[in-house]
Design a protein around this motif. Structure first.
Motif, PDB file in Angstrom:
ATOM      1  N   ARG A 111       0.820  -1.227   0.000  1.00  0.00           N
ATOM      2  CA  ARG A 111       0.000   0.000   0.000  1.00  0.00           C
ATOM      3  C   ARG A 111       0.849   1.271   0.000  1.00  0.00           C
ATOM      4  NH1 ARG A 111      -5.547  -0.771   1.211  1.00  0.00           N
ATOM      5  NH2 ARG A 111      -6.019  -2.687   2.327  1.00  0.00           N
ATOM      6  N   ALA A 126      -6.161   9.772   0.080  1.00  0.00           N
ATOM      7  CA  ALA A 126      -6.272  10.203   1.479  1.00  0.00           C
ATOM      8  C   ALA A 126      -4.858  10.481   1.979  1.00  0.00           C
ATOM      9  CB  ALA A 126      -6.914   9.089   2.300  1.00  0.00           C
ATOM     10  N   VAL A 149      -7.443   5.422   9.602  1.00  0.00           N
ATOM     11  CA  VAL A 149      -7.530   3.974   9.382  1.00  0.00           C
ATOM     12  C   VAL A 149      -6.105   3.447   9.293  1.00  0.00           C
ATOM     13  CG1 VAL A 149      -8.533   2.142   7.965  1.00  0.00           C
ATOM     14  CG2 VAL A 149      -9.638   4.383   8.038  1.00  0.00           C
ATOM     15  N   LYS A 151      -3.723   0.500   8.227  1.00  0.00           N
ATOM     16  CA  LYS A 151      -3.807  -0.630   7.280  1.00  0.00           C
ATOM     17  C   LYS A 151      -2.446  -1.296   7.148  1.00  0.00           C
ATOM     18  CE  LYS A 151      -7.244   1.693   4.360  1.00  0.00           C
ATOM     19  NZ  LYS A 151      -7.614   2.100   2.995  1.00  0.00           N
ATOM     20  N   GLY A 159     -11.389  -5.732   3.982  1.00  0.00           N
ATOM     21  CA  GLY A 159     -11.366  -5.200   5.343  1.00  0.00           C
ATOM     22  C   GLY A 159     -10.391  -5.916   6.271  1.00  0.00           C
ATOM     23  N   GLN A 162      -6.938  -4.254   8.577  1.00  0.00           N
ATOM     24  CA  GLN A 162      -7.105  -2.831   8.873  1.00  0.00           C
ATOM     25  C   GLN A 162      -7.899  -2.615  10.137  1.00  0.00           C
ATOM     26  OE1 GLN A 162     -10.001  -0.481   6.339  1.00  0.00           O
ATOM     27  NE2 GLN A 162      -9.048  -1.790   4.815  1.00  0.00           N
ATOM     28  N   GLY A 187      -5.673   8.964   6.662  1.00  0.00           N
ATOM     29  CA  GLY A 187      -6.710   9.848   7.170  1.00  0.00           C
ATOM     30  C   GLY A 187      -8.086   9.280   6.854  1.00  0.00           C
ATOM     31  N   VAL A 189     -11.649   9.287   5.551  1.00  0.00           N
ATOM     32  CA  VAL A 189     -12.303  10.101   4.519  1.00  0.00           C
ATOM     33  C   VAL A 189     -13.816  10.027   4.708  1.00  0.00           C
ATOM     34  CG1 VAL A 189     -12.614  10.424   2.035  1.00  0.00           C
ATOM     35  CG2 VAL A 189     -10.428   9.573   2.907  1.00  0.00           C
ATOM     36  N   PHE A 191     -16.378  10.191   2.937  1.00  0.00           N
ATOM     37  CA  PHE A 191     -16.783  10.195   1.520  1.00  0.00           C
ATOM     38  C   PHE A 191     -18.291  10.225   1.380  1.00  0.00           C
ATOM     39  CE2 PHE A 191     -15.783   5.787   2.772  1.00  0.00           C
ATOM     40  CZ  PHE A 191     -17.008   5.181   2.583  1.00  0.00           C
ATOM     41  N   GLU A 194     -18.642   5.512  -2.539  1.00  0.00           N
ATOM     42  CA  GLU A 194     -17.464   4.811  -3.064  1.00  0.00           C
ATOM     43  C   GLU A 194     -17.740   4.452  -4.512  1.00  0.00           C
ATOM     44  OE1 GLU A 194     -15.097   2.171  -0.441  1.00  0.00           O
ATOM     45  OE2 GLU A 194     -16.925   2.119   0.743  1.00  0.00           O
ATOM     46  N   HIS A 217     -20.613  -1.507   0.339  1.00  0.00           N
ATOM     47  CA  HIS A 217     -20.007  -2.641   1.044  1.00  0.00           C
ATOM     48  C   HIS A 217     -20.853  -3.024   2.247  1.00  0.00           C
ATOM     49  CE1 HIS A 217     -16.696  -0.933  -1.287  1.00  0.00           C
ATOM     50  NE2 HIS A 217     -16.145  -2.132  -1.246  1.00  0.00           N
ATOM     51  N   HIS A 220     -17.433  -4.881   5.124  1.00  0.00           N
ATOM     52  CA  HIS A 220     -16.180  -4.683   4.380  1.00  0.00           C
ATOM     53  C   HIS A 220     -16.097  -5.479   3.081  1.00  0.00           C
ATOM     54  CE1 HIS A 220     -14.240  -2.223   7.416  1.00  0.00           C
ATOM     55  NE2 HIS A 220     -14.702  -3.076   8.327  1.00  0.00           N
ATOM     56  N   GLU A 259     -10.329   1.829  -7.191  1.00  0.00           N
ATOM     57  CA  GLU A 259     -11.378   2.149  -6.221  1.00  0.00           C
ATOM     58  C   GLU A 259     -11.128   3.556  -5.697  1.00  0.00           C
ATOM     59  OE1 GLU A 259     -12.273  -0.924  -3.260  1.00  0.00           O
ATOM     60  OE2 GLU A 259     -10.919  -2.217  -4.365  1.00  0.00           O
ATOM     61  N   PHE A 261     -12.829   7.190  -3.504  1.00  0.00           N
ATOM     62  CA  PHE A 261     -13.818   7.832  -2.644  1.00  0.00           C
ATOM     63  C   PHE A 261     -14.268   9.096  -3.358  1.00  0.00           C
ATOM     64  CE2 PHE A 261     -10.844   6.076   0.777  1.00  0.00           C
ATOM     65  CZ  PHE A 261     -11.616   4.944   1.002  1.00  0.00           C
ATOM     66  N   ASN A 274      -8.434   5.183  -3.490  1.00  0.00           N
ATOM     67  CA  ASN A 274      -8.236   4.324  -2.313  1.00  0.00           C
ATOM     68  C   ASN A 274      -7.282   3.189  -2.646  1.00  0.00           C
ATOM     69  OD1 ASN A 274      -8.492   2.948   0.137  1.00  0.00           O
ATOM     70  ND2 ASN A 274     -10.237   1.764  -0.632  1.00  0.00           N
ATOM     71  N   GLU A 275      -7.545   2.494  -3.761  1.00  0.00           N
ATOM     72  CA  GLU A 275      -6.798   1.265  -4.009  1.00  0.00           C
ATOM     73  C   GLU A 275      -6.831   0.904  -5.488  1.00  0.00           C
ATOM     74  OE1 GLU A 275      -6.545  -2.380  -1.021  1.00  0.00           O
ATOM     75  OE2 GLU A 275      -8.491  -2.227  -1.987  1.00  0.00           O
TER      76      GLU A 275
HETATM   77  P1  AMP Z   1      -9.621  -1.148   1.492  1.00  0.00           P
HETATM   78  O1  AMP Z   1      -9.221  -2.502   1.968  1.00  0.00           O
HETATM   79  O2  AMP Z   1      -8.529  -0.139   1.561  1.00  0.00           O
HETATM   80  O3  AMP Z   1     -10.296  -1.184   0.145  1.00  0.00           O
HETATM   81  O4  AMP Z   1     -10.748  -0.649   2.491  1.00  0.00           O
HETATM   82  C1  AMP Z   1     -11.973  -1.357   2.654  1.00  0.00           C
HETATM   83  C2  AMP Z   1     -13.091  -0.385   2.954  1.00  0.00           C
HETATM   84  O5  AMP Z   1     -12.821   0.349   4.171  1.00  0.00           O
HETATM   85  C3  AMP Z   1     -13.257   0.691   1.888  1.00  0.00           C
HETATM   86  O6  AMP Z   1     -14.033   0.209   0.814  1.00  0.00           O
HETATM   87  C4  AMP Z   1     -13.942   1.797   2.691  1.00  0.00           C
HETATM   88  O7  AMP Z   1     -15.318   1.522   2.845  1.00  0.00           O
HETATM   89  C5  AMP Z   1     -13.271   1.692   4.041  1.00  0.00           C
HETATM   90  N1  AMP Z   1     -12.087   2.595   4.082  1.00  0.00           N
HETATM   91  C6  AMP Z   1     -10.837   2.280   3.731  1.00  0.00           C
HETATM   92  N2  AMP Z   1      -9.992   3.317   3.859  1.00  0.00           N
HETATM   93  C7  AMP Z   1     -10.734   4.347   4.323  1.00  0.00           C
HETATM   94  C8  AMP Z   1     -10.452   5.708   4.663  1.00  0.00           C
HETATM   95  N3  AMP Z   1      -9.211   6.212   4.567  1.00  0.00           N
HETATM   96  N4  AMP Z   1     -11.481   6.486   5.089  1.00  0.00           N
HETATM   97  C9  AMP Z   1     -12.735   5.992   5.195  1.00  0.00           C
HETATM   98  N5  AMP Z   1     -13.065   4.714   4.910  1.00  0.00           N
HETATM   99  C10 AMP Z   1     -12.087   3.899   4.474  1.00  0.00           C
END
Ligand code: AMP
Length: 365
Positions: A111, A126, A149, A151, A159, A162, A187, A189, A191, A194, A217, A220, A259, A261, A274-275
Motif C-alpha cells: 500500500r 487520502a 484507518v 492498514k 477489510g 485494517q 486519514g 475520509v 466520503f 465509493e 459494502h 467490508h 477504487e 472515494f 483508495n486502491e
Molecule cells: P480497502 O481494503 O482499503 O479497500 O478498504 C476497505 C473499505 O474500508 C473501503 O471500501 C472503505 O469503505 C473503508 N475505508 C478504507 N480506507 C478508508 C479511509 N481512509 N477512510 C474511510 N473509509 C475507508
C-alpha cells in the motif's frame, strides 16, 4: 514504462491464468467464447476455475518445475489475483510473456509503494504516513490526525488487515492488533460514496474504461454495484481520467480497477484514490450482462494482443453479490424478470465467501 511487445495470439492459442477463483473462471469463459483456450494454475484442489478448462495445474506457486511446465504449455500468462509471489512471476517470465507486467504486482502489493506511485502522478489520495514500528506512531498521528484507518502495507483485502482508530482511539493497540507489521496510517475520509472505474489498456497504448460504478459494502465486502454511479458528469469524467492515467503510467496491458472515494460537493466534489486492483474486479461483474463487451473479454483481448472493445452499456445495471449462505436462495433470482444469475460452483458456502452474483438490467428508454 515500456510496453512488452507481444504478437497477437491466433484463435486456439492458450492463455495461462494464475489463480483458480471465480475471476479466473469468468476469464476462461470469456476466452472460450473468443475461441481461445485457458490453462489454470492454482494451489487449491477445489479451485472453481478448474471446472471450466481442459488443462489445469494443481501445484504450489513455489514449485519451479511445475511453473516451467505450465509456462511451456501457454502462449501468454496472466493472473486473477494480485498477491502472486514476485518469484513466481519471475520464473514464468523466463519462458513466456506475463501480462500485466510483474512490476505492476510489486507496485500494488504494498500500500505504501502504491500510494507513493499515485502521489507521484499528482493524483489525490487520502493523506497517509508510514508506520514501521511503534516509534513511528506519534509522528504519523501528528501528520494525519484522528480519526484514521491503520492498514497493513501488504496482504489486506475485504477489510482484513485494517483497524479504524477513532478520534480518541489508541493507535498503539491498533498497531499491535495488526501484529505490529509495517502499516500505513490513512486519514479517515468522510466520503459521499465509493466508486470504481474498470479500465483496459492494450499493448499499443489504447485505453478504454467502463462507466463509473458505485459500490456499497457490507461487513467490508462488496455487496452491490450500481451503474451509472450517482455522481456529476464532472466527477465521473475525473474518475475515468484517474483510472486511465494510472493504466497508462503503469504501461499496463490488461484490465485494472481503481477504487475511489467520491467526496460531496461541500468538500470539493473530488475523487481520492483508495486502491488499485491489477486485475478484473468484482465491481466490474455488471459488465457481463450490462455491456456489449465485458471486463473479462477486455482483459482476454488485451493480453491476447487483440483490439479492445468499445463497450456500450445496455441500461441501468445493478449487481448484487451472493455471499455465504445467501447463495442458497438462488432459485428466487432465477425467476426474477430481467435478472441474470451467476453461480461460481464453489463448494462450501462459508460466511463471507463470494459464491455468485446476480445482475439486473433496466434498459434505457
Ligand atoms: P480497502 O481494503 O482499503 O479497500 O478498504 C476497505 C473499505 O474500508 C473501503 O471500501 C472503505 O469503505 C473503508 N475505508 C478504507 N480506507 C478508508 C479511509 N481512509 N477512510 C474511510 N473509509 C475507508
Amino acid at each position: 514504462m515500456a510496453d512488452p511487445g507481444i504478437p497477437a495470439l491466433a484463435p486456439g492459442s492458450t492463455i495461462g491464468i494464475l489463480g483458480g477463483g471465480q475471476l479466473g473462471r469468468m476469464l476462461a469463459l470469456a476466452a472460450a467464447r473468443l475461441g481461445l483456450q485457458c490453462a489454470i494454475y492454482a494451489p487449491e484442489a477445489d479451485s472453481c476455475a478448474f471446472d471450466v478448462v481442459r488443462h489445469f495445474t494443481l501445484a504450489s506457486y513455489a514449485d519451479e518445475a511445475a511453473l516451467a511446465r505450465f509456462a511451456q504449455s501457454c502462449d501468454v500468462i496472466t493472473y486473477e489475483f494480485e498477491n502472486v509471489p514476485a518469484a513466481t512471476a519471475d520464473v514464468l517470465s523466463r519462458y513466456k510473456p506475463v501480462l500485466p507486467h510483474p512490476r505492476v504486482l510489486a507496485l500494488t502489493q504494498d500500500r505504501l509503494v502504491e500510494k507513493d506511485f499515485i502521489a507521484a502522478l499528482s493524483i489525490p489520495t487520502a493523506p497517509y504516513a508510514a508506520i514501521d514500528s511503534e516509534s513511528d506512531i506519534a509522528a504519523a498521528v501528528a501528520k494525519i490526525g484522528l480519526p484514521a484507518v491503520l492498514k497493513t502495507r501488504r496482504l489486506g483485502y475485504d477489510g482484513k488487515g485494517q483497524r479504524m482508530v477513532g478520534k480518541d482511539g489508541d493507535p498503539v493497540s491498533a498497531f499491535r492488533a495488526l501484529n505490529s507489521v509495517p502499516c500505513i496510517l490513512e486519514g479517515f475520509v468522510a466520503f459521499e460514496r465509493e466508486v470504481s472505474v474498470v479500465a483496459a489498456r492494450a499493448a499499443d497504448g489504447e485505453v478504454v474504461s467502463f462507466d463509473v460504478t458505485e459500490n456499497e459494502h457490507r461487513d467490508h465486502i462488496l455487496k452491490t454495484s450500481r451503474v451509472p454511479a450517482a455522481v456529476s458528469d464532472r466527477v465521473a469524467a475525473e474518475a475515468r481520467h484517474v483510472a486511465e492515467s494510472i493504466a497508462s503510467a503503469f504501461g499496463y496491458v490488461g484490465v485494472l480497477a481503481v477504487e475511489m472515494f467520491a467526496l460531496g460537493s461541500d468538500t470539493g466534489g473530488r475523487v481520492l484514490v483508495n486502491e488499485i486492483a491489477p486485475r478484473v474486479h468484482n465491481s466490474g461483474h455488471w459488465t457481463l450482462d450490462g455491456a456489449s463487451v465485458s471486463q473479462f473479454e477486455q482483459h482476454i483481448r488485451a493480453v491476447a494482443g487483440w483490439p479492445l472493445g468499445h463497450p456500450i452499456r445496455h441500461g441501468q445495471v445493478e449487481m448484487t453479490n451472493l455471499i455465504g449462505a445467501e447463495v442458497h436462495g438462488y432459485a428466487r433470482w432465477l425467476t426474477e424478470p430481467g435478472t441474470t444469475v451467476h453461480l461460481y460452483g464453489k463448494g462450501e458456502a462459508r460466511p463471507g465467501r463470494k459464491m455468485g452474483h446476480v445482475t439486473r438490467v433496466i434498459p434505457d428508454r
